[in-house]
Scaffold this motif. Sequence first.
Motif, mmCIF file in Angstrom:
data_model
loop_
_atom_site.group_PDB
_atom_site.id
_atom_site.type_symbol
_atom_site.label_atom_id
_atom_site.label_comp_id
_atom_site.label_asym_id
_atom_site.label_seq_id
_atom_site.Cartn_x
_atom_site.Cartn_y
_atom_site.Cartn_z
ATOM 1 N N ASN A 161 5.096 -7.670 8.322
ATOM 2 C CA ASN A 161 4.900 -6.470 7.513
ATOM 3 C C ASN A 161 5.771 -5.338 8.041
ATOM 4 O OD1 ASN A 161 3.503 -5.223 9.589
ATOM 5 N ND2 ASN A 161 1.664 -4.869 8.411
ATOM 6 N N TYR A 162 5.959 -4.357 7.188
ATOM 7 C CA TYR A 162 6.786 -3.189 7.488
ATOM 8 C C TYR A 162 6.042 -1.967 6.970
ATOM 9 C CZ TYR A 162 10.643 0.142 7.331
ATOM 10 O OH TYR A 162 11.430 1.239 7.513
ATOM 11 N N SER A 163 6.001 -0.907 7.770
ATOM 12 C CA SER A 163 5.380 0.333 7.304
ATOM 13 C C SER A 163 6.317 1.504 7.574
ATOM 14 C CB SER A 163 4.020 0.562 7.971
ATOM 15 O OG SER A 163 4.162 0.689 9.364
ATOM 16 N N TYR A 164 6.257 2.477 6.687
ATOM 17 C CA TYR A 164 7.098 3.666 6.748
ATOM 18 C C TYR A 164 6.205 4.882 6.541
ATOM 19 C CZ TYR A 164 10.641 7.105 5.573
ATOM 20 O OH TYR A 164 11.426 8.222 5.561
ATOM 21 N N GLU A 165 6.468 5.932 7.327
ATOM 22 C CA GLU A 165 5.677 7.156 7.217
ATOM 23 C C GLU A 165 6.593 8.366 7.350
ATOM 24 O OE1 GLU A 165 1.511 8.197 9.039
ATOM 25 O OE2 GLU A 165 3.036 8.337 10.589
ATOM 26 N N TRP A 196 7.335 -2.360 12.350
ATOM 27 C CA TRP A 196 7.300 -3.669 11.718
ATOM 28 C C TRP A 196 6.753 -4.693 12.698
ATOM 29 C CZ3 TRP A 196 10.097 -7.697 13.709
ATOM 30 C CH2 TRP A 196 11.234 -7.394 14.452
ATOM 31 N N GLY A 209 4.200 4.095 3.056
ATOM 32 C CA GLY A 209 3.764 2.844 2.481
ATOM 33 C C GLY A 209 3.880 1.702 3.458
ATOM 34 N N GLU A 210 3.315 0.587 3.043
ATOM 35 C CA GLU A 210 3.353 -0.611 3.863
ATOM 36 C C GLU A 210 3.458 -1.820 2.936
ATOM 37 O OE1 GLU A 210 0.751 -2.839 7.345
ATOM 38 O OE2 GLU A 210 0.081 -0.927 6.561
ATOM 39 N N ASP A 218 0.849 -1.192 0.000
ATOM 40 C CA ASP A 218 0.000 0.000 0.000
ATOM 41 C C ASP A 218 0.880 1.236 0.000
ATOM 42 O OD1 ASP A 218 -2.671 -1.275 0.484
ATOM 43 O OD2 ASP A 218 -1.664 -1.907 2.327
#
Length: 187
Positions: free
Chosen positions: A63-67, A86, A46-47, A12
């Motif tokens: 999962n890993y997400s970045y903002e 994560w 994104g993720e 995403d």
Amino acid sequence: MVHETPIATRGDLFINHITDLITFRAISATAATAVNDPGPADIYGGEAGVEFLATSWLTRFANYSYEEIGQTFPNDTFRAAPRFKWNAGLRAELDNGFNGEAAFHYVGSAVYPVSTTFTTFAPLGVIAPNPRVGSYILLNLRAAYRFWHEKAEFAVTAFNALNDRHKEHPLGDTIDSRVMSWLTLRF
């Protein structure tokens, strides 16, 4: 026989554009007023995640997400959040009614803006909180048993099983371990 895909992935991307926030600002030692702070903030990131069916009863996931937050608001109107998070875990679903999950989460540190109201009231003994929230980990565990033709389930969960005492926001409560259980009935 139901055929399940052994690996599932997803990704995403997002962008959020915010302008002209209404905030409260101290105008004297005893009063605050609402102010329209002009300027934009762009929050984007994104993720990505993967889920792997290891056996017919065991699933692994991660999962890993970045903002990222870019902004031009004046004063203490700034928005903040951890830059990355994560998690990874295992989920089991046995034919005999037992099921469970172990999920490990890591959240990066963040620096949140602290209202200037704290410095305004400093002469009265009000202490401003530390704006930095350190990184923290959570291990959440869940075990359950389904019975009565799958219409009932007894479950026990341990939230923050490693008791990593932390805050998720400078003004928030300190988070510690919590164990809960419940009985669910479906009609």
